[in-house]
Motif scaffolding. Structure first.
Motif, PDB file in Angstrom:
ATOM      1  N   TYR A 190       0.801  -1.213   0.000  1.00  0.00           N
ATOM      2  CA  TYR A 190       0.000   0.000   0.000  1.00  0.00           C
ATOM      3  C   TYR A 190       0.841   1.273   0.000  1.00  0.00           C
ATOM      4  O   TYR A 190       0.476   2.266   0.600  1.00  0.00           O
ATOM      5  CB  TYR A 190      -0.977  -0.023   1.178  1.00  0.00           C
ATOM      6  N   ILE A 191       1.961   1.222  -0.689  1.00  0.00           N
ATOM      7  CA  ILE A 191       2.722   2.436  -0.984  1.00  0.00           C
ATOM      8  C   ILE A 191       3.194   2.328  -2.426  1.00  0.00           C
ATOM      9  O   ILE A 191       3.737   1.301  -2.852  1.00  0.00           O
ATOM     10  CB  ILE A 191       3.922   2.624  -0.019  1.00  0.00           C
ATOM     11  N   ASP A 192       2.929   3.334  -3.196  1.00  0.00           N
ATOM     12  CA  ASP A 192       3.276   3.315  -4.610  1.00  0.00           C
ATOM     13  C   ASP A 192       4.757   3.592  -4.806  1.00  0.00           C
ATOM     14  O   ASP A 192       5.396   4.295  -4.013  1.00  0.00           O
ATOM     15  CB  ASP A 192       2.460   4.364  -5.381  1.00  0.00           C
ATOM     16  N   SER A 193       5.295   3.025  -5.875  1.00  0.00           N
ATOM     17  CA  SER A 193       6.700   3.243  -6.208  1.00  0.00           C
ATOM     18  C   SER A 193       6.969   4.728  -6.415  1.00  0.00           C
ATOM     19  O   SER A 193       6.218   5.428  -7.083  1.00  0.00           O
ATOM     20  CB  SER A 193       7.044   2.462  -7.488  1.00  0.00           C
ATOM     21  N   GLY A 194       8.041   5.202  -5.806  1.00  0.00           N
ATOM     22  CA  GLY A 194       8.405   6.612  -5.950  1.00  0.00           C
ATOM     23  C   GLY A 194       7.844   7.504  -4.861  1.00  0.00           C
ATOM     24  O   GLY A 194       8.231   8.673  -4.774  1.00  0.00           O
ATOM     25  N   MET A 195       6.931   6.983  -4.050  1.00  0.00           N
ATOM     26  CA  MET A 195       6.364   7.790  -2.968  1.00  0.00           C
ATOM     27  C   MET A 195       7.362   7.910  -1.824  1.00  0.00           C
ATOM     28  O   MET A 195       8.175   7.021  -1.597  1.00  0.00           O
ATOM     29  CB  MET A 195       5.056   7.169  -2.462  1.00  0.00           C
ATOM     30  N   ASN A 196       7.287   9.008  -1.102  1.00  0.00           N
ATOM     31  CA  ASN A 196       8.155   9.202   0.055  1.00  0.00           C
ATOM     32  C   ASN A 196       7.779   8.230   1.172  1.00  0.00           C
ATOM     33  O   ASN A 196       6.629   7.814   1.291  1.00  0.00           O
ATOM     34  CB  ASN A 196       8.044  10.636   0.584  1.00  0.00           C
ATOM     35  N   TYR A 197       8.755   7.899   2.007  1.00  0.00           N
ATOM     36  CA  TYR A 197       8.506   6.944   3.074  1.00  0.00           C
ATOM     37  C   TYR A 197       7.503   7.443   4.102  1.00  0.00           C
ATOM     38  O   TYR A 197       6.905   6.644   4.837  1.00  0.00           O
ATOM     39  CB  TYR A 197       9.819   6.573   3.770  1.00  0.00           C
ATOM     40  N   ASP A 198       7.307   8.747   4.183  1.00  0.00           N
ATOM     41  CA  ASP A 198       6.336   9.246   5.156  1.00  0.00           C
ATOM     42  C   ASP A 198       4.896   8.922   4.758  1.00  0.00           C
ATOM     43  O   ASP A 198       3.963   9.206   5.508  1.00  0.00           O
ATOM     44  CB  ASP A 198       6.513  10.755   5.398  1.00  0.00           C
ATOM     45  N   ASN A 199       4.727   8.306   3.575  1.00  0.00           N
ATOM     46  CA  ASN A 199       3.397   7.865   3.142  1.00  0.00           C
ATOM     47  C   ASN A 199       3.088   6.423   3.558  1.00  0.00           C
ATOM     48  O   ASN A 199       2.005   5.909   3.253  1.00  0.00           O
ATOM     49  CB  ASN A 199       3.268   7.984   1.618  1.00  0.00           C
TER      50      ASN A 199
END
Length: 285
Positions: free
Chosen positions: A99-108
């Motif tokens: 549930y985190i998309d590639s390229g998203m920041n880790y704070d997501n």
């Protein structure tokens, strides 16, 4: 199967609690466990959200998202599994990455609560509810590593552990003591599928109305009976396996003792009387 007024929680999790109209039951349970108000917004894709029985393993799970965007993975496991601790780790780790998309920041990265209801004696411990969380402490002074003021403001949490998955394990098997403590009331229902008149834990009053066996369609009632019959068979098989295992272990111990006594030159008749083995068995050792 003895008829019950209310269906078991694992069955409700498979069928009834996936209906948005029944979210208040699940919200009451999770709110009681986490000790704060939880509002479920939607269900997310998971193995348990697929329409299948999983009768053989008596396993079901449901994945939900609350209004804060945090994920709640509720799993029921009836069959003993020696690597269950590792499996709940795998389950939460998989959710974090899915549930985190590639390229998203880790704070997501989403917060995950892994809530595990087990109907077997997992590990060694006499409590009925266990909570696990991640903390970092100094190896020299045991100091707790904390978030900086900027991190607390950025992530809207106070402590590091709140950024990591948290684990709850409820060992509900054979818990049949009614209590005025809300969490213990829920454990009682999870164990017995009964809701006494004075139940006042959040969600149980809703469960009293919405999880009634007689409210289900005839097809659902028949499916539930089959499910419970299979669960009883599974439990009987496990009890039998444990009993046979203990018996086998006792026999092996007797043989081991008999071997030592024979090596010491003890008379066969004495060994047989001491171990409970027949003289023929002792002579063959």
């Amino acid at each position: 199967m003895r008829d019950r007024t209310w269906v078991s929680f694992d069955w409700a999790l498979k069928r009834l609690l996936r209906d948005k109209a029944n979210f208040d039951v699940l919200e009451g349970f999770v709110s009681t466990l986490l000790e704060r108000k939880i509002k479920i917004c939607r269900l997310l894709e998971s193995e348990g959200n697929k329409d299948r029985d999983d009768v053989k393993n008596n396993r079901v799970d449901l994945l939900a998202e609350d209004e804060k965007g945090e994920m709640l993975l509720v799993e029921v496991q009836g069959e003993p599994e020696f690597a269950y601790f590792q499996r709940i780790l795998f389950g939460t780790s998989k959710l974090v990455t899915e549930y985190i998309d590639s390229g998203m920041n880790y704070d997501n990265i989403k917060k995950v609560y892994s809530i595990n209801i087990v109907y077997f004696d997992l590990g060694q411990g006499k409590d009925i509810v266990y909570h696990g969380k991640t903390e970092f402490r100094g190896v020299h002074n045991n100091e707790l590593l904390r978030l900086s003021p900027f991190q607390r403001q950025k992530f809207s949490v106070d402590e590091v552990y709140q950024l990591y998955p948290e684990y709850y394990i409820l060992k509900v098997n054979d818990f049949n003591r009614w209590s005025k403590v809300p969490l213990e009331q829920w454990v009682y229902f999870l164990s017995t599928s009964e809701i006494p008149e004075d139940a006042d834990a959040p969600g149980l009053s809703e469960a009293r109305e919405k999880l009634k066996f007689m409210n289900m369609s005839r097809d659902e009632q028949m499916a539930y009976r089959r499910y419970m019959d299979n669960r009883v068979i599974l439990q009987d098989n496990l009890i039998t396996a444990r009993g046979e295992g203990r018996l086998e272990g006792q026999t092996e111990e007797k043989i081991s003792i008999a071997k030592r006594l024979k090596q010491m030159g003890v008379d066969v008749s004495v060994i047989a009387q001491s171990t409970g083995l027949s003289q023929e068995d002792v002579e063959k050792i």
